[in-house]
Scaffold this motif. Structure first.
Motif, mmCIF file in Angstrom:
data_model
loop_
_atom_site.group_PDB
_atom_site.id
_atom_site.type_symbol
_atom_site.label_atom_id
_atom_site.label_comp_id
_atom_site.label_asym_id
_atom_site.label_seq_id
_atom_site.Cartn_x
_atom_site.Cartn_y
_atom_site.Cartn_z
ATOM 1 N N SER A 271 -6.996 -0.705 9.193
ATOM 2 C CA SER A 271 -6.625 0.672 8.839
ATOM 3 C C SER A 271 -5.707 0.698 7.626
ATOM 4 O O SER A 271 -5.813 1.594 6.776
ATOM 5 N N VAL A 272 -4.829 -0.281 7.517
ATOM 6 C CA VAL A 272 -3.942 -0.339 6.356
ATOM 7 C C VAL A 272 -4.743 -0.670 5.101
ATOM 8 O O VAL A 272 -4.534 -0.071 4.041
ATOM 9 N N LEU A 273 -5.690 -1.604 5.204
ATOM 10 C CA LEU A 273 -6.524 -1.933 4.040
ATOM 11 C C LEU A 273 -7.377 -0.731 3.627
ATOM 12 O O LEU A 273 -7.552 -0.483 2.426
ATOM 13 N N ALA A 274 -7.884 0.018 4.589
ATOM 14 C CA ALA A 274 -8.675 1.219 4.264
ATOM 15 C C ALA A 274 -7.796 2.258 3.564
ATOM 16 O O ALA A 274 -8.229 2.884 2.583
ATOM 17 N N PHE A 275 -6.580 2.447 4.059
ATOM 18 C CA PHE A 275 -5.645 3.357 3.401
ATOM 19 C C PHE A 275 -5.405 2.899 1.967
ATOM 20 O O PHE A 275 -5.456 3.693 1.025
ATOM 21 N N TRP A 276 -5.157 1.594 1.776
ATOM 22 C CA TRP A 276 -4.891 1.051 0.450
ATOM 23 C C TRP A 276 -6.096 1.247 -0.470
ATOM 24 O O TRP A 276 -5.931 1.549 -1.653
ATOM 25 N N ASP A 277 -7.301 1.102 0.061
ATOM 26 C CA ASP A 277 -8.506 1.356 -0.747
ATOM 27 C C ASP A 277 -8.512 2.790 -1.268
ATOM 28 O O ASP A 277 -8.862 3.039 -2.421
ATOM 29 N N GLY A 278 -8.120 3.732 -0.415
ATOM 30 C CA GLY A 278 -8.051 5.126 -0.842
ATOM 31 C C GLY A 278 -6.992 5.350 -1.900
ATOM 32 O O GLY A 278 -7.212 6.083 -2.874
ATOM 33 N N VAL A 279 -5.846 4.714 -1.730
ATOM 34 C CA VAL A 279 -4.769 4.818 -2.727
ATOM 35 C C VAL A 279 -5.236 4.235 -4.049
ATOM 36 O O VAL A 279 -5.017 4.820 -5.114
ATOM 37 N N ARG A 280 -5.903 3.093 -3.980
ATOM 38 C CA ARG A 280 -6.418 2.437 -5.191
ATOM 39 C C ARG A 280 -7.343 3.375 -5.959
ATOM 40 O O ARG A 280 -7.196 3.559 -7.169
ATOM 41 N N SER B 158 0.837 -1.207 0.000
ATOM 42 C CA SER B 158 0.000 0.000 0.000
ATOM 43 C C SER B 158 0.867 1.250 0.000
ATOM 44 O O SER B 158 0.583 2.216 -0.714
ATOM 45 N N GLU B 159 1.941 1.230 0.770
ATOM 46 C CA GLU B 159 2.870 2.366 0.812
ATOM 47 C C GLU B 159 3.619 2.517 -0.514
ATOM 48 O O GLU B 159 3.841 3.641 -0.975
ATOM 49 N N ALA B 160 3.997 1.398 -1.120
ATOM 50 C CA ALA B 160 4.698 1.455 -2.411
ATOM 51 C C ALA B 160 3.793 2.046 -3.486
ATOM 52 O O ALA B 160 4.214 2.915 -4.260
ATOM 53 N N GLU B 161 2.541 1.595 -3.541
ATOM 54 C CA GLU B 161 1.608 2.144 -4.527
ATOM 55 C C GLU B 161 1.404 3.633 -4.285
ATOM 56 O O GLU B 161 1.397 4.426 -5.230
ATOM 57 N N HIS B 162 1.264 4.021 -3.032
ATOM 58 C CA HIS B 162 1.090 5.428 -2.693
ATOM 59 C C HIS B 162 2.304 6.245 -3.126
ATOM 60 O O HIS B 162 2.164 7.333 -3.699
ATOM 61 N N ASN B 163 3.495 5.738 -2.858
ATOM 62 C CA ASN B 163 4.711 6.458 -3.230
ATOM 63 C C ASN B 163 4.814 6.628 -4.747
ATOM 64 O O ASN B 163 5.132 7.728 -5.230
ATOM 65 N N TRP B 164 4.542 5.565 -5.508
ATOM 66 C CA TRP B 164 4.599 5.684 -6.967
ATOM 67 C C TRP B 164 3.537 6.646 -7.488
ATOM 68 O O TRP B 164 3.779 7.411 -8.429
#
Length: 170
Positions: free
Chosen positions: A96-105, A58-64
């Motif tokens: 919370s990490v999955l929710a963050f990843w959903d937002g990044v997605r 999730s952090e990698a996708e957000h960073n890219w």
């Protein structure tokens, strides 16, 4: 696994997003039915855990995404916290990490949809592993995410099988 469907037939943008999503799902499915303790465990020879992998991707996708948007990564706290990117820290939960990843997605999909072309480029940051003044395209970004997520989906499969014997495919 990415499914072949009429809706993406011939549409490169949608097809690439479908492959990215298929790998996201593979990683997330490795968490199905495990406790928080199991997700944080490191049952294989690796230092990786399921919860750490989910946080990392999730952090990698957000960073890219931030690199592609040419915006600062508001979550980056410096190289000294690199190891924290592979484990949940105080206040973080799998949910919370999955929710963050959903937002990044959602943000990534909106960014890709708004790009005039998959050939649009953005600069790579200075780093020893990137070429000087290097640039990559939106297409490259999506293919890189497929590669990154597929690698970690394989890690997640091994970890999950080590936890309880469950296999992703069978």
């Amino acid at each position: 696994m990415a499914q072949i469907s009429e809706e993406v037939l011939g549409d490169e943008r949608a097809t690439l997003l479908k492959f990215v999503e298929a790998q996201r799902v593979a990683i997330r499915e490795a968490l199905d039915g495990v406790s928080a303790e199991q997700a944080a465990s490191r049952p294989s020879a690796s230092e990786l855990s399921l919860s750490g992998l989910v946080k990392h991707v999730s952090e990698a996708e957000h960073n890219w995404l931030r690199l592609a948007q040419q915006r600062p990564n508001e979550r980056f706290t410096g190289p000294e916290s690199w190891a924290d990117g592979f484990r949940l820290v105080e206040g973080e939960t799998i949910e919370s990490v999955l929710a963050f990843w959903d937002g990044v997605r959602a943000e990534l999909e909106e960014f890709v949809a708004s790009a005039g072309s998959l050939d649009e480029t953005f600069p790579l940051p200075p780093a020893p592993w990137f070429p000087e003044n290097g640039k990559v395209s939106v297409r490259w970004l999506l293919l890189h995410l497929v590669e990154e997520f597929a690698r970690h989906a394989g890690h997640a499969d091994v970890i999950r099988e080590s936890i309880d014997g469950r296999k992703a495919m069978g």
